[in-house]
Design a protein around this motif. Structure first.
Motif, mmCIF file in Angstrom:
data_model
loop_
_atom_site.group_PDB
_atom_site.id
_atom_site.type_symbol
_atom_site.label_atom_id
_atom_site.label_comp_id
_atom_site.label_asym_id
_atom_site.label_seq_id
_atom_site.Cartn_x
_atom_site.Cartn_y
_atom_site.Cartn_z
ATOM 1 N N PRO A 189 0.839 -1.195 0.000
ATOM 2 C CA PRO A 189 0.000 0.000 0.000
ATOM 3 C C PRO A 189 0.878 1.251 0.000
ATOM 4 N N PHE A 190 0.377 2.318 -0.571
ATOM 5 C CA PHE A 190 1.150 3.548 -0.694
ATOM 6 C C PHE A 190 1.642 4.046 0.662
ATOM 7 N N CYS A 191 0.833 3.890 1.704
ATOM 8 C CA CYS A 191 1.233 4.381 3.027
ATOM 9 C C CYS A 191 2.515 3.711 3.522
ATOM 10 N N LYS A 192 2.831 2.533 3.037
ATOM 11 C CA LYS A 192 4.040 1.817 3.477
ATOM 12 C C LYS A 192 5.284 2.225 2.691
ATOM 13 N N ALA B 251 -3.317 11.926 -0.719
ATOM 14 C CA ALA B 251 -3.124 10.585 -1.271
ATOM 15 C C ALA B 251 -3.919 9.526 -0.513
ATOM 16 N N ASP B 252 -4.596 8.686 -1.269
ATOM 17 C CA ASP B 252 -5.269 7.517 -0.714
ATOM 18 C C ASP B 252 -4.206 6.595 -0.122
ATOM 19 N N HIS B 253 -4.467 6.034 1.047
ATOM 20 C CA HIS B 253 -3.466 5.206 1.730
ATOM 21 C C HIS B 253 -3.109 3.939 0.963
ATOM 22 N N GLU B 254 -4.035 3.391 0.209
ATOM 23 C CA GLU B 254 -3.756 2.158 -0.532
ATOM 24 C C GLU B 254 -3.101 2.427 -1.877
ATOM 25 N N THR B 255 -3.694 3.337 -2.671
ATOM 26 C CA THR B 255 -3.255 3.544 -4.043
ATOM 27 C C THR B 255 -2.357 4.751 -4.230
ATOM 28 N N GLY B 256 -2.436 5.714 -3.328
ATOM 29 C CA GLY B 256 -1.695 6.958 -3.473
ATOM 30 C C GLY B 256 -2.391 7.962 -4.372
ATOM 31 N N SER C 253 -12.739 15.400 -12.369
ATOM 32 C CA SER C 253 -11.478 15.968 -11.889
ATOM 33 C C SER C 253 -10.280 15.180 -12.418
ATOM 34 N N SER C 254 -9.129 15.838 -12.384
ATOM 35 C CA SER C 254 -7.892 15.161 -12.745
ATOM 36 C C SER C 254 -7.532 14.177 -11.649
ATOM 37 N N ARG C 255 -6.821 13.120 -12.047
ATOM 38 C CA ARG C 255 -6.392 12.101 -11.077
ATOM 39 C C ARG C 255 -4.875 12.017 -11.130
ATOM 40 N N TYR C 256 -4.256 12.010 -9.965
ATOM 41 C CA TYR C 256 -2.814 11.954 -9.848
ATOM 42 C C TYR C 256 -2.442 10.675 -9.124
ATOM 43 N N ARG C 257 -1.563 9.893 -9.735
ATOM 44 C CA ARG C 257 -1.145 8.608 -9.133
ATOM 45 C C ARG C 257 0.383 8.547 -9.085
ATOM 46 N N PRO C 258 0.931 8.216 -7.922
ATOM 47 C CA PRO C 258 2.388 8.064 -7.848
ATOM 48 C C PRO C 258 2.817 6.808 -8.602
#
Length: 97
Positions: free
Chosen positions: A6-9, A40-45, A89-94
């Motif tokens: 998950p992104f949080c990790k 950022a969403d904790h799972e996906t970022g 809306s625009s979506r931003y993903r790490p």
């Protein structure tokens, strides 16, 4: 097959890579840090704030935010799926390190 964490990790590693990238200018770094830390969403970022919301939070104009996001995307830290400005809306993903 390895499972994505998950992104949080992995957030700290992601942020450290950007902070130590001498090619990424301060404006682009501030936008990317704000997205990762505040939205950022904790799972996906993934995050979805508008250019105006980001700009208001970091003291920049929406056009400056848009240019900064282009730089972050070009540097390979994020993918940007641009919205239509008509309710989508625009979506931003790490990008995963």
């Amino acid at each position: 097959m390895s499972e994505l964490l998950p992104f949080c990790k992995i957030k700290l590693q992601y942020l450290l890579e950007m902070v130590t990238d001498h090619e990424l200018d301060d404006n682009a770094l501030r936008v990317a840090l704000y997205l990762a830390l505040a939205h950022a969403d904790h799972e996906t970022g993934e995050s979805r704030p508008s250019f105006e919301t980001i700009g208001a939070a970091i003291g920049k104009h929406a056009k400056s935010v848009k240019r900064a996001l282009n730089k972050v995307e070009a540097a390979g830290y994020m993918t940007v799926e641009r919205g239509t400005n008509k309710g989508k809306s625009s979506r931003y993903r790490p990008k995963r390190p």
